[in-house]
Design a protein around this motif. Sequence first.
Motif, PDB file in Angstrom:
ATOM      1  N   GLY A   1      14.836   4.313  68.561  1.00  0.00           N
ATOM      2  CA  GLY A   1      14.800   5.582  67.853  1.00  0.00           C
ATOM      3  C   GLY A   1      13.451   5.766  67.191  1.00  0.00           C
ATOM      4  N   ALA A   2      12.874   6.936  67.357  1.00  0.00           N
ATOM      5  CA  ALA A   2      11.620   7.284  66.690  1.00  0.00           C
ATOM      6  C   ALA A   2      11.880   8.599  65.964  1.00  0.00           C
ATOM      7  CB  ALA A   2      10.482   7.420  67.686  1.00  0.00           C
ATOM      8  N   ASP A   3      12.162   8.526  64.677  1.00  0.00           N
ATOM      9  CA  ASP A   3      12.636   9.686  63.927  1.00  0.00           C
ATOM     10  C   ASP A   3      13.914  10.190  64.603  1.00  0.00           C
ATOM     11  OD1 ASP A   3      10.426   9.375  62.246  1.00  0.00           O
ATOM     12  OD2 ASP A   3       9.165  10.659  63.483  1.00  0.00           O
ATOM     13  N   SER A   4      13.943  11.424  65.090  1.00  0.00           N
ATOM     14  CA  SER A   4      15.159  11.950  65.722  1.00  0.00           C
ATOM     15  C   SER A   4      15.191  11.718  67.236  1.00  0.00           C
ATOM     16  CB  SER A   4      15.284  13.449  65.449  1.00  0.00           C
ATOM     17  OG  SER A   4      14.161  14.153  65.960  1.00  0.00           O
ATOM     18  N   LYS A   5      14.123  11.196  67.793  1.00  0.00           N
ATOM     19  CA  LYS A   5      14.069  10.942  69.244  1.00  0.00           C
ATOM     20  C   LYS A   5      14.728   9.599  69.553  1.00  0.00           C
ATOM     21  CE  LYS A   5      10.718  10.386  73.061  1.00  0.00           C
ATOM     22  NZ  LYS A   5      11.153  11.528  73.885  1.00  0.00           N
ATOM     23  N   VAL A   6      15.525   9.553  70.626  1.00  0.00           N
ATOM     24  CA  VAL A   6      16.209   8.320  71.025  1.00  0.00           C
ATOM     25  C   VAL A   6      16.015   8.103  72.523  1.00  0.00           C
ATOM     26  CG1 VAL A   6      18.424   7.119  71.195  1.00  0.00           C
ATOM     27  CG2 VAL A   6      17.947   8.575  69.210  1.00  0.00           C
ATOM     28  N   VAL A   7      15.616   6.883  72.903  1.00  0.00           N
ATOM     29  CA  VAL A   7      15.447   6.553  74.317  1.00  0.00           C
ATOM     30  C   VAL A   7      16.142   5.226  74.616  1.00  0.00           C
ATOM     31  CG1 VAL A   7      13.256   7.793  74.519  1.00  0.00           C
ATOM     32  CG2 VAL A   7      13.241   5.374  73.925  1.00  0.00           C
ATOM     33  N   SER A   8      16.617   5.082  75.834  1.00  0.00           N
ATOM     34  CA  SER A   8      17.295   3.859  76.260  1.00  0.00           C
ATOM     35  C   SER A   8      16.286   2.725  76.422  1.00  0.00           C
ATOM     36  CB  SER A   8      18.017   4.098  77.592  1.00  0.00           C
ATOM     37  OG  SER A   8      18.501   2.874  78.124  1.00  0.00           O
ATOM     38  N   LEU A   9      16.750   1.512  76.117  1.00  0.00           N
ATOM     39  CA  LEU A   9      15.908   0.322  76.310  1.00  0.00           C
ATOM     40  C   LEU A   9      16.384  -0.508  77.504  1.00  0.00           C
ATOM     41  CD1 LEU A   9      15.277  -0.823  72.619  1.00  0.00           C
ATOM     42  CD2 LEU A   9      13.705   0.346  74.168  1.00  0.00           C
ATOM     43  N   LYS A  10      17.142   0.132  78.384  1.00  0.00           N
ATOM     44  CA  LYS A  10      17.603  -0.580  79.581  1.00  0.00           C
ATOM     45  C   LYS A  10      16.402  -1.059  80.399  1.00  0.00           C
ATOM     46  CE  LYS A  10      20.681  -0.106  83.574  1.00  0.00           C
ATOM     47  NZ  LYS A  10      21.635   0.781  84.296  1.00  0.00           N
ATOM     48  N   GLY A  11      16.403  -2.324  80.725  1.00  0.00           N
ATOM     49  CA  GLY A  11      15.313  -2.892  81.514  1.00  0.00           C
ATOM     50  C   GLY A  11      14.087  -3.280  80.716  1.00  0.00           C
TER      51      GLY A  11
END
Length: 257
Positions: A215-225
């Motif tokens: 999570g970066a502030d309100s942004k969320v990204v998957s850490l798959k891989g």
Amino acid sequence: MKKMNKFVCIVRPDGVSMQLKEDIQNHMLKKGWQEDLIQPELVFVIGGDGAFIHAAHEYVDVQPLYYPIQTGTLGFFAQYNREDFYAYLEALEGDYYEQILPLLETKINDEVIYGVNEIRIENVMHTQITDVLVNGHFFENLRSSGVCISTQVGSTAYNRSLGGAVIANGVEAMQMVEIAGIHNQKYQSLNVPIVFPWNTVLRFQSKDFEDAVLGADSKVVSLKGIHDIEVRYSKEKKVRVLRTNWLNPLDNLQSLF
């Protein structure tokens, strides 16, 4: 200061904020400014902290000067409210300074991601086992729901909810706080917030970030891989905020707590 003539308004969609946007647009256009949604030199942010963070991400590559105006109930970024706006317009004639807010930076799958308040690694599915390296040296192993790395301005946000310290304005530092750590006779981390110098490079490594997100502030990204995450202050990107010499940043902090 460099002469500016291009502006834009980023506004929270409520009646009060929209009316103030119209007033600002009319005033600035009469002053000879041009409205530019792509390459603005000055960004009026009308709303609260959410609107400010949205604007900072929207124009991260442009790096304009931000003028935050508070129209909500709470705001850590704005020194100005809607009643004061016209009095503070004089600051645009040169009676202001720029507060520089550094941005945290990481890179996930070739995408550079920035954090105004914080960057987080979070796993709500199971215990996240993470090695923490500080400037390339192993520091500790975490068994937790994740970790939060905050900026100075972000120290009053999620970091504070996690029990982290509020870092005073002007202190160039980043802070790391463990999220819901597991501590028993077998596993122990330092288990306290840690404040690092601004030029520290933090690295987080795990055999399995499969169910975790970044999570970066309100942004969320998957850490798959992903197995290795580096977090540092950006060398190139920053946020420039208009401030006036007659307002004390501690007054704003005091009024909010």
